[in-house]
Design a protein around this motif. Structure first.
Motif, PDB file in Angstrom:
ATOM      1  N   LEU A 134       0.848  -1.190   0.000  1.00 56.91           N
ATOM      2  CA  LEU A 134       0.000   0.000   0.000  1.00 56.91           C
ATOM      3  C   LEU A 134       0.883   1.239   0.000  1.00 56.91           C
ATOM      4  N   LEU A 187      -4.726   0.466  10.347  1.00 56.95           N
ATOM      5  CA  LEU A 187      -4.733  -0.828   9.670  1.00 56.95           C
ATOM      6  C   LEU A 187      -4.004  -1.900  10.480  1.00 56.95           C
ATOM      7  N   LEU A 224      -4.423  -5.626  10.098  1.00 55.95           N
ATOM      8  CA  LEU A 224      -3.849  -6.301   8.933  1.00 55.95           C
ATOM      9  C   LEU A 224      -2.351  -6.540   9.102  1.00 55.95           C
ATOM     10  N   VAL A 228      -8.805  -4.884   1.051  1.00 59.61           N
ATOM     11  CA  VAL A 228      -8.349  -3.538   1.397  1.00 59.61           C
ATOM     12  C   VAL A 228      -9.267  -2.465   0.838  1.00 59.61           C
ATOM     13  N   GLU A 275     -11.724  -1.110   3.233  1.00 62.84           N
ATOM     14  CA  GLU A 275     -11.259  -0.465   4.459  1.00 62.84           C
ATOM     15  C   GLU A 275     -11.604   1.026   4.443  1.00 62.84           C
ATOM     16  N   PHE A 318      -8.986   3.262   2.948  1.00 68.78           N
ATOM     17  CA  PHE A 318      -8.955   3.250   1.485  1.00 68.78           C
ATOM     18  C   PHE A 318     -10.081   4.099   0.926  1.00 68.78           C
ATOM     19  N   VAL A 321      -3.432   0.932  -3.357  1.00 65.74           N
ATOM     20  CA  VAL A 321      -2.683  -0.294  -3.596  1.00 65.74           C
ATOM     21  C   VAL A 321      -1.636   0.009  -4.670  1.00 65.74           C
TER      22      VAL A 321
END
Length: 433
Positions: free
Chosen positions: A157, A173, A176, A201, A204, A207, A214
């Protein structure tokens, strides 16, 4: 679905690929539509089996003595997933929805899945016709480099500094378990689960708010090495979906102007939504319009021109293992011709004293150093910026990157084995003032 049923499904998908020669994603999608009883976990596991088999297709075929879909999957279970013959036999036992029981010949081969004496392209799991090109770049390390390309890629990311800060996003995050990137100060890395399944993702909140994108760490580094400075004029000539365009905007703190262009208007479609989500305000998308020269007003005026060139994608085989076996010599010839033309065109947009950044996700010199050398032979007003100078844009991690990567007069090459990133070539040329 049982683990054995998933293996049967993977064999079925690979048979479809062999018959129809199309992208694995299309075959997997069609399989899912035809088998709606399979849940998301089943589909992800089947995709993992298919992609792992494609990653290790050459070595699996060598172990099993054939390239039939069943042989490839069984071989992969041994050479990549490390299962012993009895464990594989328990999965292929002929029960309902399971593959047929192992033959004596299969048992014998799976009992000793070694690659001793196999040719380099088998041990490195890459197409035989590319061996000479890869060996030219990597020498005696060609097998090790190929093997690294046959591994799974992590999920990287990029923290969007227009919307968030690295530590805050990392904390949000935390479930994760992200780790900081090795070289890019913007990178967060998430290791995938045992079956290669990535977390969702895109669902999320971070995001959805545009705080992360990504993007492989190698791609992030390439954008940083291009050095888009705040307040300058930048042209992203092969913008596609806009990954580097968005990173440029953040690196420039929304100051200056970025022109995002791609010769295929369809590739630009996602960029508009991504610009809005990322909070980007200094990007002007210029779409091709027939014979109209929509970039004519930019000639000789750009401080930086980025050519993120179309290429064979050999550096992304970890993420696209089916592409490894679909690429053909004709495609390489086509790509190199396209790259030469794009580079020549790009040079016309660079102002005196400006820079031209040439980036590919290829490992082949034909697409990398050779293209730069060809341009320099035609344009004596350009010269390469030494990689040792260029990596200073990364700050403290620049020196370690230069030591880890392969460097040449023309540029810098990152690989999964050397830098833990996808394969990326980055060359920065400066035009005389």
């Amino acid at each position: 679905m049982t683990p054995a049923a998933r293996i049967s499904a993977a064999i079925e998908v690979l048979a479809d690929l062999a018959a129809r020669r199309r992208p694995a994603a299309d075959a997997l999608k069609d399989w899912g539509l035809a088998h709606r009883f399979a849940g998301s976990g089943d589909r992800a596991a089947i995709a993992g089996l298919v992609y792992d088999t494609l990653r290790r297709r050459a070595s699996s075929a060598h172990v099993m003595g054939g390239e039939e879909p069943r042989a490839l999957v069984l071989g992969m279970l041994a050479v990549m997933r490390g299962l012993g013959v009895e464990a594989i036999a328990a999965l292929a036992d002929g029960s309902r929805f399971a593959p047929a029981p192992l033959s004596e010949a299969e048992r014998a081969r799976l009992a000793d899945p070694t690659l001793g004496g196999a040719p380099p392209f088998v041990r490195g799991d890459y197409p035989q016709w590319l061996h000479a090109s890869l060996r030219h770049v990597f020498g005696e390390d060609v097998v090790a480099e190929g093997a690294a390309l046959a591994a799974r890629a992590p999920l990287d990311l990029r923290v969007n500094t227009l919307k968030g800060e690295a530590e805050a996003v990392k904390a949000e995050l935390a479930h994760l378990d992200p780790s900081p990137g090795r070289f890019s100060p913007l990178a967060l890395r998430i290791v995938l689960d045992a079956e290669g399944k990535a977390p969702p993702v895109s669902s999320e909140p971070a995001f959805l708010r545009g705080e992360v994108e990504v993007q492989d760490e190698g791609s992030q580094i390439a954008a940083i090495l291009a050095r888009p400075l705040p307040g300058t004029q930048v042209l992203d000539l092969c913008a596609g979906a806009g990954g580097k365009t968005l990173e440029f905007a953040a690196l420039m703190d929304n100051k200056g102007q970025i022109y995002a262009y791609d010769s295929d208007i369809r590739r630009l479609k996602p960029l508009h939504e991504r610009i809005a989500r990322a909070g980007v305000r200094n990007v002007q998308v210029r779409s091709p319009r027939g014979a109209e020269h929509v970039l004519a007003d930019l000639e000789g005026k750009m401080d930086l021109v980025l050519v993120d060139a179309p290429c064979t994608g050999t550096g992304t085989w970890r993420r696209n293992p089916d592409a490894k076996w679909r690429v053909r010599p004709g495609a390489l010839a086509q790509r190199t011709a396209e790259q030469a033309k794009i580079l020549e065109d790009a040079a016309h947009y660079v102002r005196p004293g400006g820079r031209l950044a040439y980036v590919t996700c290829s490992l082949l010199d034909e697409e990398n150093g050779a293209q730069v050398r060809a341009l320099l032979n035609k344009r004596e007003d350009f010269h390469p910026v030494p990689p040792s100078e260029n990596v200073l844009a990364l700050g403290a991690s620049g020196g370690p990157l230069a030591e880890a990567a392969l460097t040449s007069r023309e540029g810098l090459l990152m690989t999964p084995r050397r830098t833990g990133t996808d394969g990326f070539f980055v060359s920065v040329l400066k035009r005389a003032g």
